[in-house]
Enzyme design. Structure first.
Site, PDB file in Angstrom:
ATOM      1  N   HIS A  42      -0.575  -4.772  19.522  1.00 32.60           N
ATOM      2  CA  HIS A  42      -0.150  -4.330  18.191  1.00 32.60           C
ATOM      3  C   HIS A  42       0.470  -2.937  18.297  1.00 32.60           C
ATOM      4  O   HIS A  42      -0.031  -2.083  19.025  1.00 32.60           O
ATOM      5  CB  HIS A  42      -1.340  -4.307  17.233  1.00 32.60           C
ATOM      6  N   CYS A  91       2.579   5.875   8.822  1.00 30.23           N
ATOM      7  CA  CYS A  91       1.638   6.005   7.708  1.00 30.23           C
ATOM      8  C   CYS A  91       0.719   7.205   7.955  1.00 30.23           C
ATOM      9  O   CYS A  91       0.166   7.352   9.055  1.00 30.23           O
ATOM     10  CB  CYS A  91       0.811   4.737   7.585  1.00 30.23           C
ATOM     11  N   SER A 136       1.574  -9.778  10.731  1.00 31.10           N
ATOM     12  CA  SER A 136       0.873  -8.776   9.926  1.00 31.10           C
ATOM     13  C   SER A 136      -0.631  -8.930  10.115  1.00 31.10           C
ATOM     14  O   SER A 136      -1.232  -9.893   9.641  1.00 31.10           O
ATOM     15  CB  SER A 136       1.235  -8.939   8.448  1.00 31.10           C
ATOM     16  N   SER A 137      -1.239  -7.975  10.786  1.00 29.44           N
ATOM     17  CA  SER A 137      -2.685  -8.044  11.053  1.00 29.44           C
ATOM     18  C   SER A 137      -3.490  -8.136   9.769  1.00 29.44           C
ATOM     19  O   SER A 137      -4.393  -8.958   9.633  1.00 29.44           O
ATOM     20  CB  SER A 137      -3.140  -6.817  11.846  1.00 29.44           C
ATOM     21  N   SER A 178       1.950  -5.240   3.231  1.00 23.61           N
ATOM     22  CA  SER A 178       3.377  -5.009   3.457  1.00 23.61           C
ATOM     23  C   SER A 178       4.247  -6.007   2.695  1.00 23.61           C
ATOM     24  O   SER A 178       5.401  -6.225   3.040  1.00 23.61           O
ATOM     25  CB  SER A 178       3.685  -5.078   4.958  1.00 23.61           C
ATOM     26  N   GLU A 213       0.534  -0.408  16.362  1.00 26.78           N
ATOM     27  CA  GLU A 213      -0.329   0.724  16.000  1.00 26.78           C
ATOM     28  C   GLU A 213      -1.258   1.079  17.162  1.00 26.78           C
ATOM     29  O   GLU A 213      -1.464   2.260  17.466  1.00 26.78           O
ATOM     30  CB  GLU A 213      -1.152   0.401  14.753  1.00 26.78           C
ATOM     31  N   CYS A 236       0.858  -1.182   0.000  1.00 22.75           N
ATOM     32  CA  CYS A 236       0.000   0.000   0.000  1.00 22.75           C
ATOM     33  C   CYS A 236       0.897   1.236   0.000  1.00 22.75           C
ATOM     34  O   CYS A 236       2.123   1.144   0.131  1.00 22.75           O
ATOM     35  CB  CYS A 236      -0.904  -0.003   1.225  1.00 22.75           C
ATOM     36  N   HIS A 278       5.464  -4.975   8.842  1.00 29.43           N
ATOM     37  CA  HIS A 278       5.379  -6.359   9.313  1.00 29.43           C
ATOM     38  C   HIS A 278       5.546  -7.336   8.149  1.00 29.43           C
ATOM     39  O   HIS A 278       4.585  -7.950   7.674  1.00 29.43           O
ATOM     40  CB  HIS A 278       4.046  -6.596  10.031  1.00 29.43           C
TER      41      HIS A 278
END
Length: 342
Positions: A145, A117, A243-244, A288, A147, A33, A62
């Site tokens: 996490h 981001c 990676s969620s 990612s 974030e 992304c 991730h």
């Protein structure tokens, strides 16, 4: 129907007697992304501009392949800023950090480049605004996490994390008319709205964020998987276990009708038994994941008879984010390489 060059190269290598109706559905959009692309380029440009080593707090994104590749080029990944030598340069990952981390870096005289981001930064600003307006903020996300830790840290006395269904009952607010929900950007849209509906059962006046916090890339990748999953006997999601958004793609594929789905970092992790009796394989990747890893999966499948690749397109992404301002300035001032600043 669109066939990838990699798959076409192997189309004549099908096993004798292989079923002619074997095919691959390749999701688009998939992979990097805009936020991940920006973060990875930020670290690469930092290496070129300042020379190694470049310190990065947490994994920049991730993905195991990306992290290992950057480590080979001279990046040193650390868990916390106190592991970075005083006065050195540190890059903050795409997942964002709390004000406390910024303050610690400043106290240790670290030069910082913030690769958060912009869509995560947007959520941080929403936390600050609702905190100023004295709201209780219910953050839907996964405990631990990065974030979530960074977002919660913007207003720790106002933010409560809602992860699992049972967390809904534990929420305590001061004024039920002043409650808002926000979310981790990489969640499943369906999972998030399930939590929102549960929260509304307790707090009918629950307010929504001013715009959808689930990032466009997360949502787009899930929509693409949903579009093909019901036709797939197997969906392979390229992405790392931490990676969620990649893990959510496996869940979305199964919920949308895929018979089987697995998360893999590399093509060699594919268990050949997964392919037994399979006609249609769906392939996608988390936000990612560099596309070279997807191409290797297509090669693996083509060598085993799945050489017919059809791209399933549900959106065309054209979003791009500018590099962090502190890096842009040094790139303008020093276009010819390492400054040797440490």
């Amino acid at each position: 129907m669109t066939t990838s060059p990699q798959a076409a190269d192997h189309a004549d290598q099908d096993r004798p007697g292989a079923a002619s109706n074997k095919r691959v559905l390749l999701a688009k959009p998939r992979g990097y992304c805009a936020g991940v692309d920006r973060a990875v380029i930020t670290v690469e440009k930092a290496l070129e501009t300042y020379g190694p080593p470049v310190y990065v707090r947490k994994e920049i994104v991730h993905n195991k392949h990306v992290v290992e590749t950057l480590r080979e080029r001279g990046v040193i990944f650390v868990e916390e800023t106190d592991e970075v030598p005083e006065g050195a340069l540190v890059v903050f990952s795409a997942h964002g950090v709390s004000p406390a981390v910024h303050a610690e870096a400043e106290s240790r005289n670290l030069r910082t480049i913030d690769a958060t981001c912009p869509l995560v930064t947007k959520v941080h600003k929403e936390v600050n605004r609702f905190a100023r307006e004295d709201y209780d903020i219910l953050l839907i996300g996964h405990e631990g996490h990065e974030e979530v830790e960074g977002t919660s840290g913007e207003a720790p006395d106002r933010v409560q994390l809602v992860d699992k269904p049972e967390d809904v009952d534990k929420v305590a607010v001061r004024d039920p008319s002043k409650v808002v929900w926000l979310s981790q950007t990489t969640l499943s849209v369906d999972e998030t709205m399930e939590r929102v509906d549960q929260l509304k059962g307790r707090f009918p006046d629950l307010q929504a964020p001013p715009s959808d916090d689930i990032c466009y890339a997360t949502s787009n990748r899930q929509v693409a998987v949903k579009a093909m999953a019901s036709e797939c006997d197997l969906v392979l999601v390229v992405g790392s276990q931490n990676s969620s958004n990649s893990k959510r793609l496996v869940e979305v594929a199964l919920q949308a009708g895929a018979s089987d789905s697995h998360l893999i970092d590399y093509a060699e992790q594919i268990d050949e038994s997964w392919l037994d009796g399979v006609t249609t394989v769906g392939v996608t990747s988390g936000a990612s994941v560099p596309d070279v890893l997807v191409m290797q999966v297509l090669d693996f499948l083509a060598e085993r008879g799945w050489g017919d690749v059809e791209e399933v397109t549900t959106a065309n992404e054209k979003i791009a984010f500018a590099l962090p301002p502190e890096l842009r300035k040094d790139l303008r001032d020093n276009p010819n390489g390492p400054k040797g600043v440490r």
